[in-house]
Design an enzyme around this catalytic site. Structure first.
Site, PDB file in Angstrom:
ATOM      1  N   HIS A 122      -0.022   2.474  11.404  1.00 19.28           N
ATOM      2  CA  HIS A 122      -0.506   1.168  10.980  1.00 19.28           C
ATOM      3  C   HIS A 122      -0.078   0.172  12.067  1.00 19.28           C
ATOM      4  O   HIS A 122       0.956   0.366  12.703  1.00 19.28           O
ATOM      5  CB  HIS A 122       0.172   0.842   9.648  1.00 19.28           C
ATOM      6  CG  HIS A 122      -0.313  -0.406   8.977  1.00 19.28           C
ATOM      7  ND1 HIS A 122       0.148  -1.659   9.312  1.00 19.28           N
ATOM      8  CD2 HIS A 122      -1.197  -0.594   7.969  1.00 19.28           C
ATOM      9  CE1 HIS A 122      -0.436  -2.562   8.539  1.00 19.28           C
ATOM     10  NE2 HIS A 122      -1.260  -1.942   7.715  1.00 19.28           N
ATOM     11  N   ASP A 199       8.187   4.960   8.663  1.00 19.56           N
ATOM     12  CA  ASP A 199       7.463   3.977   7.873  1.00 19.56           C
ATOM     13  C   ASP A 199       6.935   4.699   6.626  1.00 19.56           C
ATOM     14  O   ASP A 199       5.997   5.484   6.704  1.00 19.56           O
ATOM     15  CB  ASP A 199       6.320   3.419   8.740  1.00 19.56           C
ATOM     16  CG  ASP A 199       5.342   2.583   7.937  1.00 19.56           C
ATOM     17  OD1 ASP A 199       5.493   2.476   6.713  1.00 19.56           O
ATOM     18  OD2 ASP A 199       4.406   2.047   8.557  1.00 19.56           O
ATOM     19  N   GLN A 202       3.243   4.285   2.779  1.00 25.22           N
ATOM     20  CA  GLN A 202       2.219   5.035   2.035  1.00 25.22           C
ATOM     21  C   GLN A 202       2.786   6.271   1.346  1.00 25.22           C
ATOM     22  O   GLN A 202       2.044   7.003   0.701  1.00 25.22           O
ATOM     23  CB  GLN A 202       1.105   5.480   2.983  1.00 25.22           C
ATOM     24  CG  GLN A 202       0.273   4.351   3.530  1.00 25.22           C
ATOM     25  CD  GLN A 202      -0.548   3.652   2.456  1.00 25.22           C
ATOM     26  OE1 GLN A 202      -0.825   4.218   1.397  1.00 25.22           O
ATOM     27  NE2 GLN A 202      -0.924   2.423   2.721  1.00 25.22           N
ATOM     28  N   LYS A 225       3.396  -1.160  -3.146  1.00 29.98           N
ATOM     29  CA  LYS A 225       2.604   0.079  -3.177  1.00 29.98           C
ATOM     30  C   LYS A 225       3.203   1.081  -4.170  1.00 29.98           C
ATOM     31  O   LYS A 225       2.731   2.202  -4.304  1.00 29.98           O
ATOM     32  CB  LYS A 225       2.536   0.697  -1.781  1.00 29.98           C
ATOM     33  CG  LYS A 225       1.879  -0.254  -0.761  1.00 29.98           C
ATOM     34  CD  LYS A 225       1.414   0.459   0.453  1.00 29.98           C
ATOM     35  CE  LYS A 225       1.245  -0.443   1.647  1.00 29.98           C
ATOM     36  NZ  LYS A 225      -0.089  -1.033   1.767  1.00 29.98           N
ATOM     37  N   CYS A 363      -6.229  -1.474   9.493  1.00 32.76           N
ATOM     38  CA  CYS A 363      -5.077  -1.853  10.354  1.00 32.76           C
ATOM     39  C   CYS A 363      -4.564  -0.644  11.122  1.00 32.76           C
ATOM     40  O   CYS A 363      -3.355  -0.499  11.327  1.00 32.76           O
ATOM     41  CB  CYS A 363      -3.945  -2.487   9.552  1.00 32.76           C
ATOM     42  SG  CYS A 363      -4.407  -3.950   8.659  1.00 32.76           S
TER      43      CYS A 363
HETATM   44  N1  7TS Z   1       2.728   0.779   7.211  1.00 35.22           N
HETATM   45  C1  7TS Z   1       1.764   1.457   6.568  1.00 35.22           C
HETATM   46  C2  7TS Z   1       1.656   2.935   6.756  1.00 35.22           C
HETATM   47  C3  7TS Z   1       0.920   0.776   5.692  1.00 35.22           C
HETATM   48  O1  7TS Z   1      -0.020   1.459   5.047  1.00 35.22           O
HETATM   49  C4  7TS Z   1       1.065  -0.620   5.507  1.00 35.22           C
HETATM   50  C5  7TS Z   1       0.128  -1.408   4.632  1.00 35.22           C
HETATM   51  C6  7TS Z   1       2.099  -1.263   6.193  1.00 35.22           C
HETATM   52  C7  7TS Z   1       2.891  -0.538   7.036  1.00 35.22           C
HETATM   53  C8  7TS Z   1       2.383  -2.707   6.010  1.00 35.22           C
HETATM   54  O2  7TS Z   1       2.895  -2.944   4.733  1.00 35.22           O
HETATM   55  P1  7TS Z   1       3.172  -4.415   4.207  1.00 35.22           P
HETATM   56  O3  7TS Z   1       3.545  -4.234   2.776  1.00 35.22           O
HETATM   57  O4  7TS Z   1       4.274  -4.979   5.031  1.00 35.22           O
HETATM   58  O5  7TS Z   1       1.890  -5.164   4.401  1.00 35.22           O
HETATM   59  N2  7TS Z   1      -1.134  -0.811   4.468  1.00 35.22           N
HETATM   60  C9  7TS Z   1      -2.223  -1.356   3.933  1.00 35.22           C
HETATM   61  C10 7TS Z   1      -3.415  -0.627   3.770  1.00 35.22           C
HETATM   62  O6  7TS Z   1      -3.574   0.531   4.098  1.00 35.22           O
HETATM   63  N3  7TS Z   1      -4.331  -1.419   3.192  1.00 35.22           N
HETATM   64  O7  7TS Z   1      -3.769  -2.618   2.971  1.00 35.22           O
HETATM   65  C11 7TS Z   1      -2.456  -2.605   3.420  1.00 35.22           C
END
Ligand code: 7TS
Length: 405
Positions: A122, A199, A202, A225, A363
């Protein structure tokens, strides 16, 4: 406890609503999960009954809020089997957590050092490290992936060297659903003395990482999530590593003593927790973990796999449909395209039928570049979804295909 999806669905008020006149079919769980009533109630309870700032008041209300907030930290520690509570830093989410580590290492790494990222990250696990490389002169290397959406671990072996200082890989790819072999990745990095950040944004709603067993150096995730609220997450780090990292933000809460000559910093975890945190969010995150644990992550995982297999089979019956991410080790994410049709158009039509999917590059532009596509349609399932919803989704996709062909 047996897995009763109809009973579970009653815990999620939003699943009762209609969208565009149709019952909501929510297949955008990889973007954010829905929230059960107990999580929503815990936020209302905090503001209704014990709202106070934490870690600073002698008064009872502040003490009560502090105790419940710190209990949430304890729950995170236990859930993921960290060694110490102070190794869990509350953050605003995965992105914030990664930036704490990247910014800290940008004061430690030197020109000529190497850092390794995977081809399926991501953007939030790419850009902070590129910023680190710009500041320090360190070199960014990439573990490639293959057509199936699996990392080429043999190439990782050739990239690793004594110059490698850091490796960062996602546990699960948000765009493909691939579960990466993180234990192996961590072990190999450690042979060269490199530290690893995983990370887990997911991963944690589908699988349960054990931080001590993995021997992971840093692990980050977002509550939203995992049935928790937005704006809260955590950074896990081994205490000896967190201790050598400089603080990310200066301010209240993160100091031991302040004079105009010199400031000394607070011990962990407070060193990284400047300012008033998302108190209700932290508390609700703890409640979300309790909720997931009561159902059981293993039960969730095997039910979601059933949904994944069912949906994959049905989708592949549609002519011209191609799935990206076909490895064996996958969470319940399906990214796909239909020949000759833009993913955005499919997403827009199925939304009119009440089906929520994400479209675009998710992303993760390097993955799209790898497959030479502008984006995909991504359906991502959670344990409160059903096969009946998958049937509705498949019909909606077929209808979209018919309208757009
Ligand atoms: N890393 C991964 C693997 C992710 O899927 C996401 C968010 C992030 C980092 C960032 O997370 P945040 O909570 O700091 O925003 N992924 C997604 C997605 O797949 N669709 O919307 C957000």
């Amino acid at each position: 406890m047996s897995f009763d999806v109809q009973k579970i669905r009653q815990d999620f008020p939003i699943l009762q609503r209609k969208v565009n006149g149709y019952p909501l079919v929510y297949f955008d769980n990889a973007a954010t999960s829905q929230k059960p009533q107990v999580v929503i109630d815990s936020i209302v309870d905090y503001y209704s009954n014990y709202n106070a700032n934490i870690h600073r008041g002698v008064h009872s209300l502040s003490q009560e809020a502090t105790d419940v907030y710190e209990l949430a930290r304890e729950k995170i520690k236990q859930h993921f089997n960290a060694k110490h509570n102070h190794e869990i830093i509350f953050t605003s989410g995965t992105t914030h957590s990664i930036n704490i580590v990247a910014s800290g290492y940008s004061e430690i790494l030197q020109k000529g050092d190497e850092v390794i990222v995977s081809a399926m990250e991501h953007h939030s696990n790419i850009v902070p490290w590129q910023m680190l490389c710009e500041k320090t002169g360190a070199v960014l290397k990439v573990i490639p992936m293959n057509e199936e959406g699996n990392l080429l671990v043999s190439d990782y072996d050739t990239i690793l060297s004594s110059a490698t200082k850091l490796v960062f890989v996602n546990h699960v790819s948000n765009a493909l659903g691939t579960i990466n072999p993180i234990k192996e990745i961590i072990e190999k990095a450690h042979q060269y003395g490199a530290k690893v950040l995983i990370d887990g944004a997911q991963a944690c709603s589908h699988i349960l990482p054990d931080f001590q067993d993995l021997d992971v150096d840093f692990y980050v995730a977002s509550a939203h999530k995992m049935c928790g609220p937005t704006g809260v997450g955590f950074l896990y780090g081994k205490s000896e590593l967190l201790n050598i990292l400089p603080p990310y933000q200066g301010g209240g809460e993160m100091i031991k003593e302040v004079t105009f000559k010199k400031t000394t910093y607070a011990e962990l975890p407070h060193k990284f927790e400047a300012g008033t945190p998302n108190i209700s969010g932290g508390i609700a995150f703890g409640v979300a973990l309790d909720y997931l644990s009561a159902i059981g992550i293993d039960a969730i995982n095997s039910y979601e796999n059933e949904l994944l297999n069912y949906a994959t089979e049905k989708l592949l019956e549609i002519e011209g449909l191609k799935i990206y991410g076909t490895g064996k080790e996958k969470t319940a994410v399906i990214s796909f395209n239909i020949e000759g049709i833009h993913p955005y158009d499919i997403g827009t039509i199925v939304d009119k039928l009440g089906v929520a999917v994400r479209t675009g590059h998710h992303c993760a532009q390097p993955i799209m570049e790898f497959y030479k596509i502008p984006g995909t349609v991504r359906a991502s399932f959670a344990f409160y979804n059903t096969k009946k919803e998958i049937d509705i989704f498949i019909e909606a996709i077929k209808k979209a295909k018919m309208m757009l062909s």
